[in-house]
Design a protein around this motif. Structure first.
Motif, short mmCIF file in Angstrom:
data_model
loop_
_atom_site.label_atom_id
_atom_site.label_comp_id
_atom_site.label_asym_id
_atom_site.label_seq_id
_atom_site.Cartn_x
_atom_site.Cartn_y
_atom_site.Cartn_z
N SER A 62 -21.59 -40.68 -36.70
CA SER A 62 -22.18 -41.18 -35.46
C SER A 62 -22.22 -42.70 -35.51
N ALA A 63 -22.71 -43.28 -34.43
CA ALA A 63 -22.93 -44.72 -34.41
C ALA A 63 -24.07 -45.07 -35.36
N THR A 68 -26.34 -46.55 -30.26
CA THR A 68 -26.05 -45.97 -28.94
C THR A 68 -27.15 -46.34 -27.94
N GLU A 95 -19.32 -45.36 -32.44
CA GLU A 95 -18.77 -44.52 -33.51
C GLU A 95 -17.56 -45.20 -34.14
N PHE A 157 -18.52 -37.54 -31.31
CA PHE A 157 -19.10 -37.82 -29.99
C PHE A 157 -18.06 -38.18 -28.93
N ARG A 171 -25.58 -36.73 -25.77
CA ARG A 171 -26.34 -37.26 -26.91
C ARG A 171 -26.35 -36.26 -28.06
N GLY A 172 -26.16 -36.78 -29.25
CA GLY A 172 -26.10 -35.90 -30.43
C GLY A 172 -24.75 -35.20 -30.58
N GLY A 173 -23.76 -35.65 -29.79
CA GLY A 173 -22.48 -34.94 -29.71
C GLY A 173 -21.63 -34.96 -30.98
N SER A 174 -21.96 -35.83 -31.92
CA SER A 174 -21.18 -35.83 -33.17
C SER A 174 -21.34 -34.51 -33.92
N ASP A 175 -22.50 -33.87 -33.75
CA ASP A 175 -22.69 -32.56 -34.40
C ASP A 175 -21.62 -31.59 -33.89
N1 ASP Z 1 -24.17 -41.76 -31.16
C1 ASP Z 1 -24.39 -40.64 -30.27
C2 ASP Z 1 -25.87 -40.52 -29.91
O1 ASP Z 1 -26.66 -41.35 -30.35
C3 ASP Z 1 -23.84 -39.36 -30.80
C4 ASP Z 1 -24.55 -38.83 -32.02
O2 ASP Z 1 -25.37 -39.51 -32.63
O3 ASP Z 1 -24.26 -37.70 -32.39
O4 ASP Z 1 -26.23 -39.64 -29.20
#
Ligand code: ASP
Ligand code: ADP
Ligand code: MG
Length: 445
Positions: A62-63, A68, A95, A157, A171-175
């Motif tokens: 992720s970033a 982000t 990212e 992401f 948001r959270g898309g790297s998962d």
């Molecule tokens: N950087 C993005 C976020 O803060 C994606 C992630 O962290 O998974 O939502």
């Protein structure tokens, strides 16, 4: 062959022999694990050690830290309604910084690595900016790099739409990137590393007595993620369920077994209540005094769906003088668009007023065994009443009860509900001690 450098075990030379027979693992490191260059170095050490131990690694990042959020804040100052395409173009940079830094940190340890953007790694999405869904994975480049013996570092992401546009996955898309890559590569494991050592019965930052859950079903984890437990993105869990990928949630900073998110049969117990989740970023909107006739709700919610706005709770009041009120909630970040849409529909329908207010939160109690037990809802309301918390809206399903509250009382509410159901207890007996908490709370309510 390996040598110790900077406290790390460092493999030497490109690629180790017998590549195909070695376990292939996808690991994802989130922003909290990469907050500073020092953090990046620690993650690099961990990766180099795992590679030296013989694993083939695809790393999704992720970033860094709050990058982000900082990008979004800069954009808000310039244009809070910026075109979604430009938002994605901006957010994807976070990212990209991480992949290049991590790959460079690995090279500094003598570990061959290559950074890839989402599109280079073959993440193909639909056209929906800011909430794109992965349509296909084409990881041929990832496979080539693995064969060459490199650690592959992929920007989470982000993906590429059929029009060649950069998209982001929410948001959270790297998962989700990590799970999709694990599925596409047929990886042996998908490990999600963050600043907590697993999934807890409540956010451990809010509830000190929260307990780590060792195994949790996809269904319960999806519900928790949907209801605000940010430790995993809901779409990542959906993707894992569909593709039969077991996720292991672990801490970047400590060793430990973490939490396995896997299929229902393997779950340790079917407790009445399993966990409390919360979401601090909820906005409430209402169309007041709209005509009480067929098609009104459809008009409103179709317009919101057309804008890809996710509506959560909905309440329609009883009709009075041929009119009623429709209230609903959306995520705070969707408020500007939702308000614009609701005002447009309100004008069209002749609504007496349109209200839109941020400042809410939602607290939910989750458990697969709740459906058949009416005492649970009463127990939750009793716990909130005892804590002096006012409930603004309620919604229930077979597996959860959610209450909308003012944002400032969210922490108090989470602790009250967690305590009332004894969720922090070690080794609870299925359906006994926890149910006891609910029943006694019900007795007071
Ligand atoms: N950087 C993005 C976020 O803060 C994606 C992630 O962290 O998974 O939502
Ligand atoms: P990352 O930056 O690695 O993606 P996140 O901040 O997205 O990590 O997710 C980890 C955070 O999730 C933890 O710091 C914790 O505060 C929060 N969290 C919320 N609910 C839970 C829960 N039930 N179990 C564990 N962590 C939780
Ligand atoms: Mg996250």
């Amino acid at each position: 062959m390996s040598a110790a450098v900077d406290g790390c075990v460092q493999p030497t030379g490109p690629g180790l022999p017998g590549t195909e027979s070695r376990a292939l693992v996808v690991q994802k490191f989130g922003g909290s694990s990469l907050a500073t260059p020092d953090h990046v170095r620690r993650v690099a050490c961990r990766i180099a050690q795992d590679r030296a131990a013989g694993r083939r690694l695809v790393i999704v990042v992720s970033a860094m830290g709050d990058a982000t959020d900082e990008l979004l804040e800069s954009l808000r100052v310039l244009n809070p309604r910026a075109p979604a395409r430009e938002v994605d173009m901006l957010l994807a940079t976070g990212e990209q910084v991480s992949i290049a830094l991590l790959a460079s940190a690995l090279w500094a340890l003598g570990c061959p690595a290559v950074s890839l953007t989402g599109w280079q790694a073959g993440v193909r999405t639909d056209r929906v900016h800011r909430k794109a869904q992965i349509a296909a994975m084409q990881p041929s480049r990832v496979l080539r790099e693995l064969e060459a013996g490199r650690v592959v570092i992929v920007a989470g992401f982000q993906g590429l739409s059929p029009d060649g546009e950069i998209t982001t996955l929410g948001r959270g898309g790297s998962d989700t990137t990590a799970v999709a890559l694990a599925a596409a590569l047929g990886a042996d494991e998908c490990e999600i590393y963050s600043d907590v050592d697993g999934v807890y019965t409540a956010d451990p930052r809010v509830v000190r007595s929260a307990r780590r859950i060792s195994i949790i079903s996809y269904d319960e984890m999806m519900e928790m993620a949907h209801l605000g437990a940010q430790v995993l993105q809901i779409r990542a869990v959906e993707c894992a369920l569909v593709n039969d990928v077991t996720i292991i949630a672990r801490s970047t900073f400590t060793a430990g077994p973490g939490t396995r998110i896997t299929e229902v049969g393997a779950v340790e117990d079917h407790s009445l209540a399993r966990a409390v989740a919360h979401d601090r970023h909820v906005a409430r909107l209402a169309l007041c005094g709209v005509p009480d006739r067929p098609g009104v709700a459809h008009r409103l919610f179709a317009a919101l769906a057309h804008q890809h706005i996710n509506v959560d709770m909905i309440i329609q009041s009883q009709s009075r003088n041929g009119k009623n009120d429709i209230a609903f909630t959306v995520g705070s970040d969707e408020l500007p668009h939702a308000e614009e849409t609701a005002r447009g529909v309100g004008r069209e329908l002749g609504a007496e007023a349109v209200l839109a207010e941020d400042g809410y939160g939602k607290v939910s109690l989750i458990g697969a065994g709740m459906a058949s037990n009416p005492g649970v809802a009463a127990g939750m309301f009793a716990a909130l009443a005892d804590a002096g918390v006012n409930i603004e809206m309620i919604s229930t399903s077979e597996i959860k009860i959610s209450c909308l509250l003012r944002r400032e009382v969210v922490d108090t509410a989470v602790r009250a509900v967690h305590d009332a159901f004894n969720l922090g207890r070690e080794s609870p007996l299925p359906g006994s001690t926890r149910a006891g908490g609910a029943v006694s709370a019900q007795g007071r309510g």
